[in-house]
Design a protein around this motif. Structure first.
Motif, short mmCIF file in Angstrom:
data_model
loop_
_atom_site.label_atom_id
_atom_site.label_comp_id
_atom_site.label_asym_id
_atom_site.label_seq_id
_atom_site.Cartn_x
_atom_site.Cartn_y
_atom_site.Cartn_z
N SER A 87 36.07 30.56 51.15
CA SER A 87 36.31 31.78 50.93
C SER A 87 37.10 32.13 49.91
O SER A 87 38.00 30.94 49.91
N LEU A 88 37.21 33.19 49.12
CA LEU A 88 38.17 33.73 48.36
C LEU A 88 38.52 35.01 48.42
O LEU A 88 37.39 35.66 48.83
N ARG A 89 39.79 35.75 48.07
CA ARG A 89 39.78 37.21 48.08
C ARG A 89 40.22 37.39 46.66
O ARG A 89 41.32 36.93 46.14
N LEU A 90 39.37 38.28 46.01
CA LEU A 90 39.95 38.83 44.58
C LEU A 90 40.72 39.94 44.83
O LEU A 90 40.35 40.70 45.63
N SER A 91 41.59 40.05 43.91
CA SER A 91 42.35 41.31 43.94
C SER A 91 42.33 42.01 42.46
O SER A 91 42.05 41.27 41.28
N CYS A 92 42.47 43.31 42.28
CA CYS A 92 42.43 44.00 41.06
C CYS A 92 43.19 45.27 41.15
O CYS A 92 43.20 46.10 41.87
N GLN B 32 44.65 50.15 32.82
CA GLN B 32 44.44 48.84 32.57
C GLN B 32 44.43 48.26 34.02
O GLN B 32 44.78 48.59 35.14
N LEU B 33 43.38 47.24 34.12
CA LEU B 33 42.95 46.50 35.33
C LEU B 33 43.20 45.26 35.09
O LEU B 33 42.81 44.41 33.96
N VAL B 34 43.85 44.37 36.27
CA VAL B 34 44.12 42.84 36.16
C VAL B 34 43.58 42.39 37.56
O VAL B 34 44.07 42.78 38.58
N GLU B 35 42.78 41.48 37.04
CA GLU B 35 42.11 40.59 38.37
C GLU B 35 43.09 39.47 38.75
O GLU B 35 43.50 38.84 37.80
N SER B 36 42.90 39.02 39.96
CA SER B 36 43.40 37.60 40.36
C SER B 36 42.74 37.29 41.61
O SER B 36 41.98 37.84 42.18
N GLY B 37 43.24 35.96 41.77
CA GLY B 37 42.47 35.39 43.17
C GLY B 37 41.32 34.50 42.88
O GLY B 37 40.88 33.66 43.97
N GLY B 38 40.95 34.42 41.76
CA GLY B 38 39.71 33.37 41.46
C GLY B 38 40.18 32.02 41.33
O GLY B 38 41.51 31.77 41.58
N GLY B 39 39.35 31.04 41.46
CA GLY B 39 39.67 29.61 41.39
C GLY B 39 38.55 28.67 41.91
O GLY B 39 37.23 29.24 42.03
N PRO B 40 38.54 27.45 42.08
CA PRO B 40 37.81 26.68 42.51
C PRO B 40 37.60 26.49 43.82
O PRO B 40 38.70 26.63 44.49
N VAL B 41 36.41 26.52 44.54
CA VAL B 41 36.15 26.55 46.07
C VAL B 41 34.92 25.75 46.33
O VAL B 41 34.03 25.61 45.73
N GLN B 42 34.83 25.14 47.77
CA GLN B 42 33.54 24.64 48.02
C GLN B 42 32.85 25.43 48.76
O GLN B 42 33.28 26.43 49.03
#
Length: 127
Positions: free
Chosen positions: A17-22, A3-13
């Motif tokens: 920067s954003l950091r995604l995790s899995c 099972q893989l679960v992503e997180s860290g997305g969202g709105p940004v200008q």
């Protein structure tokens, strides 16, 4: 079944920067390759980046090279995607993927090489 679960997305200008995790449900063993793909509305899923967990070799699409960095923490069973200097063209659902340990170099950019997929996390970049 991994099972893989992503997180860290969202709105940004744009320019931000954003950091995604899995996070994976199982610790990797063998020659595992993990990757990030993305899919924008009306477009096909496209390769973003991949990481060979043993060798730590990384691979990027031309569109993100120099702006995104893929990394992994095997002890935490977690894959990351640091995304800098984001543009509206980066808006998409981002998916984490993991193979079964049999991917050859020529396949790392192909979605068909990966056996397990997360549910995706939305990244929206506004101008």
């Amino acid at each position: 079944q991994v099972q893989l679960v992503e997180s860290g997305g969202g709105p940004v200008q744009a320019g931000g920067s954003l950091r995604l995790s899995c996070t994976a449900s199982e610790r990797p063993s063998g020659r595992i390759t993990m990757g990030w793909f993305r899919q924008a509305p009306g477009k096909e899923r496209e390769f973003v980046a991949a990481l060979r967990l043993n060798s730590r070799h990384s691979y990027y699409s031309d569109s993100v090279k120099g702006r995104f960095t893929i990394s992994g923490d095997n002890a935490k069973n977690t894959l990351y995607l640091q995304m800098d200097n984001l543009t509206p063209e980066d808006t998409a659902v981002y998916y984490c993927a993991r193979d079964g340990g049999r991917t050859i170099l020529a396949q790392v950019r192909s979605a068909t090489a990966y056996d397990y997929w997360g549910q995706g996390t939305q990244v929206t970049v506004s101008s």
